[in-house]
Motif scaffolding. Structure first.
Motif, short mmCIF file in Angstrom:
data_model
loop_
_atom_site.label_atom_id
_atom_site.label_comp_id
_atom_site.label_asym_id
_atom_site.label_seq_id
_atom_site.Cartn_x
_atom_site.Cartn_y
_atom_site.Cartn_z
N TYR A 260 51.32 40.91 13.06
CA TYR A 260 51.94 39.78 12.37
C TYR A 260 52.74 40.31 11.18
O TYR A 260 52.28 41.22 10.48
N GLN A 261 53.90 39.73 10.98
CA GLN A 261 54.76 40.10 9.85
C GLN A 261 55.39 38.84 9.27
O GLN A 261 55.69 37.89 10.01
N LEU A 262 55.62 38.83 7.97
CA LEU A 262 56.33 37.71 7.35
C LEU A 262 57.76 37.66 7.87
O LEU A 262 58.42 38.69 8.01
N ALA A 263 58.24 36.45 8.14
CA ALA A 263 59.62 36.27 8.56
C ALA A 263 60.54 36.39 7.35
O ALA A 263 60.13 36.14 6.21
N SER A 264 61.77 36.76 7.59
CA SER A 264 62.73 36.90 6.50
C SER A 264 63.56 35.64 6.28
O SER A 264 64.30 35.54 5.30
N ASP A 265 63.42 34.64 7.17
CA ASP A 265 64.23 33.43 7.09
C ASP A 265 63.40 32.27 7.63
O ASP A 265 62.75 32.41 8.68
N PHE A 266 63.43 31.14 6.93
CA PHE A 266 62.60 30.01 7.38
C PHE A 266 63.02 29.51 8.75
O PHE A 266 62.21 28.94 9.50
N THR A 276 59.15 33.75 19.36
CA THR A 276 58.98 35.19 19.17
C THR A 276 58.85 35.59 17.71
O THR A 276 58.83 36.78 17.40
N CYS A 277 58.76 34.63 16.82
CA CYS A 277 58.64 34.95 15.39
C CYS A 277 57.29 35.62 15.12
O CYS A 277 56.23 35.09 15.47
N SER A 278 57.32 36.76 14.46
CA SER A 278 56.09 37.53 14.22
C SER A 278 55.20 36.89 13.18
O SER A 278 54.07 37.32 12.99
N GLU A 279 55.69 35.85 12.48
CA GLU A 279 54.85 35.18 11.48
C GLU A 279 53.90 34.16 12.12
O GLU A 279 52.87 33.83 11.55
N LEU A 280 54.22 33.67 13.30
CA LEU A 280 53.41 32.63 13.92
C LEU A 280 52.10 33.20 14.45
O LEU A 280 52.09 34.20 15.18
N MET A 281 51.01 32.52 14.11
CA MET A 281 49.69 32.92 14.56
C MET A 281 49.08 31.92 15.53
O MET A 281 48.14 32.25 16.25
N ILE A 474 49.44 27.63 12.56
CA ILE A 474 48.98 28.65 11.60
C ILE A 474 50.04 29.73 11.55
O ILE A 474 50.55 30.16 12.59
N ARG A 475 50.38 30.18 10.36
CA ARG A 475 51.34 31.27 10.21
C ARG A 475 50.89 32.22 9.12
O ARG A 475 50.06 31.88 8.27
N LEU A 476 51.44 33.40 9.14
CA LEU A 476 50.96 34.47 8.26
C LEU A 476 51.11 34.13 6.79
O LEU A 476 50.31 34.59 5.96
N THR A 477 52.09 33.31 6.42
CA THR A 477 52.24 32.95 5.01
C THR A 477 50.99 32.25 4.49
O THR A 477 50.62 32.41 3.32
N GLU A 478 50.32 31.47 5.34
CA GLU A 478 49.06 30.84 4.91
C GLU A 478 48.03 31.91 4.56
O GLU A 478 47.30 31.79 3.58
N ILE A 479 47.97 32.95 5.35
CA ILE A 479 47.04 34.05 5.08
C ILE A 479 47.40 34.70 3.74
O ILE A 479 46.52 35.01 2.92
N GLN A 480 48.69 34.91 3.50
CA GLN A 480 49.15 35.53 2.27
C GLN A 480 48.78 34.66 1.05
O GLN A 480 48.34 35.17 0.02
N ALA A 496 48.04 37.86 -7.57
CA ALA A 496 48.34 36.63 -6.85
C ALA A 496 49.82 36.30 -6.92
O ALA A 496 50.45 35.95 -5.93
N ALA A 497 50.40 36.43 -8.12
CA ALA A 497 51.82 36.13 -8.30
C ALA A 497 52.69 37.05 -7.44
O ALA A 497 53.69 36.62 -6.86
N GLU A 498 52.30 38.30 -7.33
CA GLU A 498 53.08 39.26 -6.54
C GLU A 498 53.13 38.84 -5.07
O GLU A 498 54.18 38.91 -4.42
N LEU A 499 51.99 38.39 -4.55
CA LEU A 499 51.95 37.97 -3.15
C LEU A 499 52.80 36.73 -2.92
O LEU A 499 53.51 36.62 -1.90
N ILE A 500 52.76 35.77 -3.84
CA ILE A 500 53.55 34.56 -3.68
C ILE A 500 55.04 34.87 -3.83
O ILE A 500 55.88 34.38 -3.06
#
Length: 591
Positions: A260-266, A276-281, A474-480, A496-500
């Motif tokens: 899983y990887q964060l997407a670069s564009d919404f 095929t978006c790697s953010e989707l779980m 569920i998507r990886l941003t929720e995990i982040q 925490a701020a760095e992750l957001i």
């Protein structure tokens, strides 16, 4: 599997939505379970049936129970009374005003049936597959049976997690053959969910680079559900399990449970090729119109004539849902000023909390070839490519032909009634002679900014793409963000701020960077703002407000604090009909 799952969902929806018009007798043969499973596709069909229920409970706003209870009861989205439209004896506004009762219809009732029927369907599918399907004789690859059984176990855990989130402890069943049960305790329900996931997780498939999201359950899906359980353990069972949540979230990010990887564009997350978006779980599958998986999210949000703006006459809408407004009737900003309904409010005002340079804050426009921009509809809706506008039809507050302007207000703003020589009895007069009002009961046809986040709408030329986007669950941003909150609660605000900020940065790549990154000393309200703007409409706001102790204690636009002694509203009432059927079930305190 995606094709089978999508096709089966579509067939079930068709069968339940239409009835035969034949007046003559119809005869059907009966097939016993031991004779039914004569090829692989039928096994997949039986396996998919409880997933169709999951999709139905998650995909629809305002029709989905789980999404509606979490979205329409907080400070992000509302279905206001539009001069009688969408009032229905207070059904919709009751959710926003926290008027929950066991004897009154509401999405809490649908939520109970949603999770309990889901559990029953999953156990039924598992029992049939386990007893009647001969995987070896049908030529299934090794491990298919184990994968199916464990996916169904995790699906049961998911439904029980929804039950725990809405109601607290609920009756726990391990098969459909048991007698009616009383409610388990909160802890017993939580322990059962945890056990199901932990036992199933090792046998589940792992997502690999390039894998398309197909709606089935992977190790990443199961791990994310376990993280949710630990993340909200304090309101669920009174236990602090943030350390366990942090461990799982870290493992997910490090690839232990799949790629899983964060997407670069919404638009990679929500757009036409998001499978095929790697953010989707975990996502509800769809495929080129085979399944109307959006279930009406844009349709229920937009003005009746938005089809003209979208350049797609095939699009129909019902003008219901909008964002909780940021401005009062005179234009004062509820974030910074006291308006007619109070304030300034720390919660709510979602549209105003998006930075103006955030690429998501643009108006939604379809650009062609599957490309689009923006996530909202605000202001006058004139398509910049075609010049076509969304106009009033004259049947409501605005004169026929007027270009409709979506306003970040929910108030009586329509024009006064002009002179009409053909109807002298309707002489020029104020539309609201007793004064104009604002609030959830006083919306008009253009009240509220509209959300176009899910299942974007193409123009008519590309209408075959219309239902292609999957609906993320569920998507990886929720995990982040869960990881960030765990760090925050342990005192590591900078971490925490760095992750957001890593997530926020993707929305400002074309505008010179984030003008308002999260500072290292941010407070709980800023954190709640970040949850709000990232996950608006995704069905988690109620849970976030409860976890932070704000759901019953905080004031936001046209929503007073529920008051002392009203903490019981953090849980929904058990429907009276459920207790009438099973007298062993006791009502939640306070109801």
């Amino acid at each position: 599997m995606k094709k089978l799952l999508v096709t089966f969902i579509a067939s079930v929806a068709w069968m339940t939505g239409y009835q035969s018009c034949s007046i003559g007798p119809e005869y059907f043969s009966q097939v016993s379970p031991d004779l039914f499973f004569d090829d692989q596709e039928k096994v997949y069909q039986r396996f998919a049936r409880p997933f169709t229920h999951w999709a139905d409970r998650m995909e629809n706003v305002p029709l989905s129970s789980f999404t509606a209870t979490s979205t329409l009861t907080g400070d992000e989205l509302i279905i206001p009374n539009r001069n009688g439209d969408w009032y229905d004896d207070g059904f919709y506004v009751n959710h926003y005003l926290h008027r929950y009762t066991p004897a009154t219809d509401g999405y809490w009732e649908y939520a109970w049936y949603g999770f309990s029927i889901g559990v029953a369907q999953a156990w039924s599918a598992m029992e049939d597959i386990d007893k009647y399907a001969d995987f070896e004789a049908l030529g299934f690859p090794s491990g298919t049976r184990e994968s199916m059984i464990n996916q169904l176990n995790v699906l049961v855990a998911y439904f029980y997690l929804e039950g725990l989130d809405h109601f607290g402890g609920v009756p726990v069943y391990t098969s459909n053959q048991e007698e009616l049960q009383a409610r388990a305790t909160d802890r017993e329900t939580s322990d059962f969910i945890e056990k199901l996931i932990l036992e199933a997780l090792p046998a589940l498939p792992r997502k690999q680079p390039g894998d398309a999201e197909q709606g089935y359950i992977t190790q990443g899906t199961a791990a994310a559900l376990l993280a949710r359980l630990y993340f909200n353990a304090e309101p669920y069972t009174g236990e602090n399990r943030y350390a366990e949540c942090e461990k799982i979230c870290t493992d997910i990010k490090n690839g232990r449970y799949g790629y899983y990887q964060l997407a670069s564009d919404f638009r990679d997350i929500f757009g036409f090729t998001n499978a095929t978006c790697s953010e989707l779980m975990w996502a509800i599958p769809s495929a080129n119109g085979t399944r109307q998986v959006s279930g009406g999210r844009p349709e229920y949000s937009t003005h009746y004539n938005t089809w003209a703006y979208l350049d797609n006459p095939q699009f129909m809408s019902w003008n219901g849902i909008c964002l909780v407004p940021s401005l009062d009737i005179s234009g004062k900003n509820y974030r910074t000023e006291a308006g007619n309904l109070g304030g300034p409010f720390k919660l709510g005002s979602p549209y105003a909390k998006f930075e103006d340079t955030d690429m998501r804050k643009k108006n939604y426009v379809y650009l062609g070839n599957g490309r689009y921009e923006g996530m909202f509809l605000h202001g006058k809706l004139i398509n910049p490519l075609t010049g076509e506008a969304c106009t009033a039809d004259g049947s409501r507050e605005y004169p026929r032909g007027d270009t409709v302007a979506m306003v970040d207000q929910v108030a009586q703003l329509g024009p006064d009634i002009p002179d009409n020589p053909d109807t002298p009895e309707n002489e020029s007069r104020p539309r609201y002679p007793d004064g104009r009002k604002e609030g959830v009961l006083y919306a008009e046809e253009n009240s509220g900014v509209r959300l176009m986040k899910f299942s974007p709408i193409p123009n008519e030329a590309d209408n075959s793409l219309r239902y292609n986007p999957e609906i993320p669950v569920i998507r990886l941003t929720e995990i982040q963000y869960m990881l960030a909150e765990c760090k925050y609660r342990q005192g590591d605000k900078a971490g925490a701020a760095e992750l957001i900020n890593e997530v926020r940065a993707r929305y400002f790549t074309a505008t010179g960077g984030d003008p308002n990154p999260v500072p290292s000393d941010f407070d709980e309200y800023r954190f709640l703002d970040e949850w709000l703007i990232e996950f608006i409409g995704e069905g988690r706001r109620r849970t976030d407000l409860i976890r932070w102790g704000k759901y019953t204690t905080e004031v936001w636009w046209d929503h007073p604090a529920d008051g002392a002694g009203k903490e019981y509203l953090n849980r929904m009432p058990v429907p009276a009909g459920v207790i009438n059927v099973n007298s062993k079930i006791k009502q939640n305190p306070g109801y």
